[in-house]
Design an enzyme around this catalytic site. Sequence first.
Site, PDB file in Angstrom:
ATOM      1  N   ASP A  32       2.397  -2.880  -4.433  1.00 38.46           N
ATOM      2  CA  ASP A  32       1.767  -3.756  -3.674  1.00 38.46           C
ATOM      3  C   ASP A  32       1.266  -2.819  -2.440  1.00 38.46           C
ATOM      4  OD1 ASP A  32       1.072  -6.040  -2.459  1.00 38.46           O
ATOM      5  OD2 ASP A  32       2.709  -5.781  -0.962  1.00 38.46           O
ATOM      6  N   ASP A  34      -0.080  -4.411   1.134  1.00 35.43           N
ATOM      7  CA  ASP A  34       0.216  -4.859   2.500  1.00 35.43           C
ATOM      8  C   ASP A  34       1.943  -5.037   2.739  1.00 35.43           C
ATOM      9  OD1 ASP A  34      -2.338  -5.185   3.491  1.00 35.43           O
ATOM     10  OD2 ASP A  34      -2.518  -7.165   2.643  1.00 35.43           O
TER      11      ASP A  34
END
Length: 268
Positions: A32, A34
């Site tokens: 991922d 963020d």
Amino acid sequence: MKRCCEGVGLPCLFKGVGMASPRPPKYLLVFDFDETIINENSDDSIIRAAPGQELPEHIRQTFREGFYNEYMQRVLAYMGDQGVKMGDFKTVYENIPLSPGMPDLFQFLSKNHELFEIILISDANMFGIECNLRAAGFYSLFRKIFSNPSGFDKKGYFTLGPYHSHKCLDCPANMCKRKILTEYLAERAQEEVEFERVFYVGDGANDFCPSVTLTSADVAFPRKGYPMHRMTQEMEKKQPGAFQATVVPWESAAEVARYLQEVLKRKC
């Protein structure tokens, strides 16, 4: 994967002349972005480029759960109206710090790149991710990046779109990471690349959705204390054994690097 001579404008003259084809990577590593690769939510970070580094109340009040992508489209339109330009956004993205230990993990992966195929699945946007990873010097690690399309229109406004549509009830309207990961694995299998194990590094509720599909051979690395970590703990309490992957929480990504190092040692 590149075929010989691909990208240099020459025909592949050596095909079938006894050249050994490169061994496919053993492991798929999914990141991922963020609050995983970077230590902030990049959608919040770009508000630093807005006048007064804040949004007016009438924009903030338009947010609806599950429709963050649409909300960010309105935020970006407002920032465009205020004269925020591409260079302003680029500066913010380039200066978002990586999460603790992430440079260590990326350096480890650079040294062992032939064993890992690395992809990124993020509900941020392509422009921001590319700016940040290029500035940090790690963009080339990733075979593929899946994120919301973004760019700049004729007026110079930063535009954002949804990644796709889907039927998952647990994910935001614009992106289901489970759908992306499942389709990617199927596509690679068709290309005769199958992975011994999948490693998933994330933090959010939308990272929990794809991690549920991991098998007992795979490993989920949820960031400690974040939604993905809490959701794996809750699932284990309610349905012991239902979450099949090994769960390895992390505070520093250096812990992920150490775990992967042990995996490689055991293979030797």
